[in-house]
Design a protein around this motif. Sequence first.
Motif, short mmCIF file in Angstrom:
data_model
loop_
_atom_site.label_atom_id
_atom_site.label_comp_id
_atom_site.label_asym_id
_atom_site.label_seq_id
_atom_site.Cartn_x
_atom_site.Cartn_y
_atom_site.Cartn_z
N LEU A 106 63.77 20.41 67.58
CA LEU A 106 62.95 19.99 66.45
C LEU A 106 63.83 19.73 65.23
N THR A 107 64.84 20.55 65.03
CA THR A 107 65.75 20.37 63.90
C THR A 107 66.47 19.03 63.97
N GLN A 108 66.90 18.65 65.17
CA GLN A 108 67.57 17.35 65.33
C GLN A 108 66.61 16.20 65.02
N THR A 109 65.39 16.32 65.51
CA THR A 109 64.40 15.26 65.26
C THR A 109 64.08 15.16 63.78
N GLU A 110 63.95 16.29 63.10
CA GLU A 110 63.69 16.26 61.65
C GLU A 110 64.84 15.56 60.93
N ALA A 111 66.06 15.85 61.30
CA ALA A 111 67.22 15.21 60.65
C ALA A 111 67.22 13.71 60.90
N ARG A 112 66.86 13.29 62.09
CA ARG A 112 66.83 11.86 62.41
C ARG A 112 65.73 11.15 61.63
N ILE A 113 64.58 11.78 61.55
CA ILE A 113 63.47 11.19 60.78
C ILE A 113 63.90 11.04 59.33
N GLU A 114 64.49 12.07 58.77
CA GLU A 114 64.95 12.03 57.38
C GLU A 114 65.97 10.92 57.16
N ARG A 115 66.86 10.76 58.12
CA ARG A 115 67.90 9.72 58.03
C ARG A 115 67.26 8.32 57.96
N VAL A 116 66.26 8.08 58.80
CA VAL A 116 65.59 6.78 58.78
C VAL A 116 64.77 6.62 57.50
N MET A 117 64.08 7.68 57.10
CA MET A 117 63.21 7.61 55.92
C MET A 117 63.98 7.32 54.63
N THR A 118 65.25 7.68 54.57
CA THR A 118 66.03 7.46 53.35
C THR A 118 66.56 6.04 53.25
N GLN A 119 66.39 5.24 54.29
CA GLN A 119 66.84 3.85 54.27
C GLN A 119 65.66 2.95 53.89
N PRO A 120 65.70 2.32 52.72
CA PRO A 120 64.54 1.53 52.29
C PRO A 120 64.24 0.33 53.19
N GLN A 121 65.21 -0.11 53.98
CA GLN A 121 65.00 -1.26 54.85
C GLN A 121 64.47 -0.85 56.22
N ASP A 122 64.34 0.45 56.47
CA ASP A 122 63.87 0.96 57.75
C ASP A 122 62.59 1.77 57.56
N ALA A 123 61.90 2.04 58.66
CA ALA A 123 60.67 2.84 58.57
C ALA A 123 60.31 3.42 59.92
N ILE A 124 59.56 4.49 59.87
CA ILE A 124 58.90 5.05 61.05
C ILE A 124 57.41 5.06 60.72
#
Length: 149
Positions: A27-45
């Motif tokens: 879960l910790t790895q997934t949270e870090a990956r989500i955060e990484r994508v969320m901080t990129q304004p050109q990307d989204a989940i």
Amino acid sequence: MEIRLATLEDAERINALCHTLGYPSTLTQTEARIERVMTQPQDAILVAELCDLVVGFVVIHTVNVVHDDMPWGRISALVIDENFRDMQIGRQLLDEAERFLKQRGCLRIEVTSHITREEAHGFYLHLGYKITPLRFIKLLAQRVLVAAS
């Protein structure tokens, strides 16, 4: 059903959905990956939520390229809970992903899908995507598998 931007509170369900595709993570790895994508304004989940349960998600990237004036879009993951696959949720998530990429001026969308996922391939072909058979991949790092916790 609601389609919305993912939050860190969605990490547990996103993690579980990734497991169904054979991508186990903590879960910790997934949270870090989500955060990484969320901080990129050109990307989204984006997540699809039904009765307060995340039943699917799509990961969208905007890629600026040197050889074209317009950016390209990429969908690196589209996962729907197998119990909800006959409800048009995948199509709705894909429609929202296309809108997101059009708003960013993308010329085209590329979807990655493992060669063995024939059901997914039929889904994309039905929605107007074309197969481009040559893509070369070289691993630059070894993946470390972790036991589920």
